[in-house]
Design a protein around this motif. Structure first.
Motif, short mmCIF file in Angstrom:
data_model
loop_
_atom_site.label_atom_id
_atom_site.label_comp_id
_atom_site.label_asym_id
_atom_site.label_seq_id
_atom_site.Cartn_x
_atom_site.Cartn_y
_atom_site.Cartn_z
N LEU A 1 0.53 -1.25 0.02
CA LEU A 1 -0.02 0.05 0.14
C LEU A 1 0.75 1.43 0.05
O LEU A 1 0.50 2.16 -0.54
N ILE A 2 1.74 1.58 0.90
CA ILE A 2 2.93 2.10 0.86
C ILE A 2 2.89 2.52 -0.10
O ILE A 2 3.71 4.26 -0.65
N LEU A 3 3.80 1.89 -1.47
CA LEU A 3 4.85 2.43 -2.60
C LEU A 3 3.33 2.68 -3.42
O LEU A 3 3.91 2.95 -4.41
N VAL A 4 2.33 1.82 -3.15
CA VAL A 4 1.52 2.32 -4.45
C VAL A 4 0.94 4.02 -4.31
O VAL A 4 1.32 4.76 -5.30
N THR A 5 0.97 4.09 -3.06
CA THR A 5 0.22 5.88 -2.66
C THR A 5 1.16 6.90 -2.86
O THR A 5 1.08 7.58 -2.79
N HIS A 6 3.06 6.09 -2.52
CA HIS A 6 4.43 6.90 -2.46
C HIS A 6 4.91 6.61 -3.90
O HIS A 6 6.30 7.78 -3.87
N GLN A 7 3.67 6.71 -4.73
CA GLN A 7 4.92 6.56 -6.03
C GLN A 7 5.44 7.00 -6.55
O GLN A 7 6.36 7.58 -7.07
N LYS A 8 4.17 8.66 -6.84
CA LYS A 8 5.06 9.85 -7.02
C LYS A 8 6.42 10.85 -5.69
O LYS A 8 7.22 10.86 -6.90
N ASN A 9 6.13 10.20 -5.04
CA ASN A 9 6.75 10.90 -3.76
C ASN A 9 8.77 10.40 -3.99
O ASN A 9 9.35 10.20 -3.66
#
Length: 213
Positions: free
Chosen positions: A187-195
């Motif tokens: 989930l973190i990798l998906v939601t922080h893709q732009k970051n």
């Protein structure tokens, strides 16, 4: 066993998680919708960036409270539904409530389904289910933030520290907690893709917690 109480608790967990603290605080006290500035995200990190430390801390604490409270709704449901406290069934129901609250934060019905990234709400959930691992996440977050000044990087590494600590340090006997920890990483990798893209390009914004605003 599914009851009207357990289903109602899940619905309440979603609605409670849907409270868009960053949006409401920004609009009520600053006349600003934080989603229109900075990263466009309705979370604590963007609130720090757009509105400053005072508003950011308030949003972060309230979002943690959302996850913690929603997860602990399991204590209000009869033991005939959840089983004894700390049993596998009880913890599984806690996880279900917490995940529902996080989904509410990501897709809030009260803010056009445009929410935050769920890190603070996830932490509240972890705090309710596995407090020792949650404290290790906090330590990881603080150390990385002090060194790098990247909130996104600190959040990512703190999130990854949860399943590692659950598996190798605390050795949780409940398989669902381990699987949940691994799903957090995804989930973190998906939601922080732009970051992550901005971090790799050296364009991610830094946060100075000691700077007055």
């Amino acid at each position: 066993m599914i009851s009207i109480y357990s289903v109602s608790a899940l619905l309440f967990a979603y609605l409670f998680g849907s409270i868009p603290t960053a949006v409401w605080i920004g609009q009520a006290f600053y006349g600003i919708d934080v989603r229109e500035y900075g990263s466009g995200n309705a979370g604590a990190t963007n609130t720090f960036r757009v509105l400053g430390k005072k508003a950011g801390i308030a949003v972060m604490l309230l979002d943690i409270f959302k996850g913690y409270t929603a997860t602990n709704l399991a204590y209000l449901i009869g033991l005939s539904v959840t089983g004894p406290q700390n049993s596998v069934q009880f913890v599984n129901y806690q996880l279900a409530l917490g995940i529902t609250a996080v989904m509410g934060h990501l897709f809030p019905v009260f803010a056009g389904f445009r929410g935050g990234k769920g890190i603070a709400t996830l932490f509240g959930m972890i705090l309710a289910v596995q407090s020792e691992a949650a404290m290790l996440c906090v330590l990881t977050f603080v150390i990385v933030l002090l060194i790098s000044k990247y909130v996104s990087l600190s959040s990512i590494l703190a999130g990854f520290s949860f399943p590692l600590s659950v598996i190798f340090i605390f050795q949780s006997p409940i398989r669902s907690v381990v699987l949940y920890g691994m799903s957090i990483c995804v989930l973190i990798l998906v939601t922080h893709q732009k970051n992550i893209e901005r971090l790799l390009k050296g364009k991610e914004s830094k946060v100075n917690l000691f700077k007055k605003k």
